[in-house]
Design a protein around this motif. Structure first.
Motif, PDB file in Angstrom:
ATOM      1  N   LEU A 202     -16.557 -36.370 -18.449  1.00  0.00           N
ATOM      2  CA  LEU A 202     -17.034 -35.272 -17.593  1.00  0.00           C
ATOM      3  C   LEU A 202     -17.098 -35.746 -16.144  1.00  0.00           C
ATOM      4  O   LEU A 202     -17.310 -36.933 -15.892  1.00  0.00           O
ATOM      5  CB  LEU A 202     -18.427 -34.805 -18.050  1.00  0.00           C
ATOM      6  N   PRO A 203     -16.938 -34.835 -15.185  1.00  0.00           N
ATOM      7  CA  PRO A 203     -17.075 -35.247 -13.775  1.00  0.00           C
ATOM      8  C   PRO A 203     -18.521 -35.645 -13.481  1.00  0.00           C
ATOM      9  O   PRO A 203     -19.422 -35.342 -14.257  1.00  0.00           O
ATOM     10  CB  PRO A 203     -16.673 -33.995 -13.002  1.00  0.00           C
ATOM     11  N   GLU A 204     -18.731 -36.335 -12.364  1.00  0.00           N
ATOM     12  CA  GLU A 204     -20.045 -36.937 -12.112  1.00  0.00           C
ATOM     13  C   GLU A 204     -21.140 -35.921 -11.808  1.00  0.00           C
ATOM     14  O   GLU A 204     -22.311 -36.269 -11.764  1.00  0.00           O
ATOM     15  CB  GLU A 204     -19.966 -37.999 -11.014  1.00  0.00           C
TER      16      GLU A 204
ATOM     17  N   TYR B  78     -19.825 -38.614 -21.446  1.00  0.00           N
ATOM     18  CA  TYR B  78     -20.268 -39.348 -20.249  1.00  0.00           C
ATOM     19  C   TYR B  78     -19.064 -39.900 -19.495  1.00  0.00           C
ATOM     20  O   TYR B  78     -19.020 -39.884 -18.265  1.00  0.00           O
ATOM     21  CB  TYR B  78     -21.197 -40.488 -20.661  1.00  0.00           C
TER      22      TYR B  78
ATOM     23  N   VAL C 131     -23.761 -33.840 -16.551  1.00  0.00           N
ATOM     24  CA  VAL C 131     -24.190 -34.872 -17.498  1.00  0.00           C
ATOM     25  C   VAL C 131     -24.752 -34.199 -18.747  1.00  0.00           C
ATOM     26  O   VAL C 131     -25.635 -33.349 -18.644  1.00  0.00           O
ATOM     27  CB  VAL C 131     -25.293 -35.783 -16.895  1.00  0.00           C
TER      28      VAL C 131
END
Lengths: 245, 245
Positions: free
Chosen positions: B84-86, B81, B89
């Protein structure tokens, strides 16, 4: 001279808000004026229903402009659709009465603030929703919100400096609803001070997380001090839903 | 050795699809492997449930990986969380049986294709929806879709070269629903060829716009030629909804 009323939807994510502060800043107003100038060959000034903060979105923003152009509204719609960036859409244009003024005639506005209260963020609404995995107590938030409904001095709930202008406003209702993990806080009032909705939401979040009691909201209102209320909620969760005339 | 099963949500907009073709390409697999390598100190290989095209999204993509790490799944979730990039997920991680394989064990998949059929685009779903203001005839599309349900040779509905691999697949259902201006085409099958869902949707759009008759879909299926079917629908409208095991 014609007076045209526009309903505009925008994703405010990459703009400095609706209204230009200084020349060359990227604002929604500036983007629309540029297209209208090219379209009409006139120095168009677009009158908005109010300022929205940088990063705030709109579902139905209202604006008007005067022009001598004889183009049909359909042609104008097509032109704007073609030349505006993909995060701004003019949903409708209508000829209106000469005296209509998007800001002066606005009687009220409805804002909605969206919160994803799930365990993890959702990638598909991440740009339009504030995410917190801290389980919010909605009953406490609703109880706190009651103190704000009605006519009050909202000095504690604005970034506006004290005593510059009147800080009295009327809030008609604050509804807090939950569908799945998604919470929507809808705030309807006759007008809103600078940052007012976001500070109200930030304060209700403090109540929802248990950092403040519902009754603190009433106390904060009476204190008339910005330092007493909660932090300002993130801009990306806020959306102007309707303007009432 | 542990075998961990992940459920992943991603916005595929800025990726070259799930799987890396050559070193250094930005793919979802590559992003996740990099974080897992940092987390475990091992050369992790993530096994995905299948390839998704560049720009296609996923609501519940399934993948697994083997590791000797003794970290708890909660710690792994937090780590992923955080790093990782937004737009990616990991929604859940679970220890699973040693033999579980995300691709070999997949019995079927459900894809959904979203179409905004309103007059103008909607700025808030523009990245996850194909927009056309041409009013689609849904009854004709549903009638055309019926020809595709069942077990068929889908050579006409793939970008895969003829006779390289089997092009027989089973489609369980194609549901077409409309809510407001939003149309959802849900396609469920035991497996999908390269670009298959997007070419099916592109062909059904031709039917919906009146450029093809519903019965043309049956004829195209029998022709077994890619040149007969409709254009490939835009990637951004497609989302992998579920994988069945």
């Amino acid at each position: 001279m014609r007076n045209l009323k526009m309903t505009i939807q925008y994703d405010g994510g990459r703009y400095k808000g609706w209204q230009k502060q200084k020349e060359g800043e990227s604002t929604i107003q500036w983007k629309i004026e540029n297209v209208l100038k090219r379209m009409t060959g006139e120095e168009i000034q677009v009158i908005g229903c109010g300022r929205t903060d940088a990063g705030v979105h709109a579902e139905n923003y209202i604006a008007n402009f005067h022009t001598n152009s004889e183009l049909s509204v359909e042609t104008m719609m097509d032109y704007l659709y073609e030349f505006l960036p993909e995060d701004i859409v003019v949903k409708s244009i209508k000829d209106t009465t000469e005296r209509f003024h998007a800001r002066y005639n606005a009687k009220g506005k409805t804002y909605v603030y969206r919160i994803n209260n799930g365990e993890v963020r959702n990638v598909f609404n991440r740009k339009y929703t504030y995410h917190t995995s801290v389980k919010l107590n909605l009953d406490a938030m609703r109880e706190g919100a009651k103190y704000l409904v009605g006519t009050h001095d909202f000095q504690s709930f604005t970034s506006q400096k004290p005593k510059t202008k009147s800080t009295e406003r009327h809030i008609k209702y604050i509804n807090i609803n939950k569908t799945g993990d998604m919470i929507e806080i809808e705030v309807d009032g006759n007008g809103f001070l600078w940052n007012m909705v976001r500070i109200i939401v930030g304060t209700l979040l403090e109540v929802g997380m248990g950092h403040m009691k519902p009754s603190d909201v009433g106390r904060i209102l009476e204190e008339k001090k910005r330092s007493e209320s909660g932090p300002i909620a993130q801009a990306k969760g806020l959306c102007l839903k309707e303007v009432h005339y």
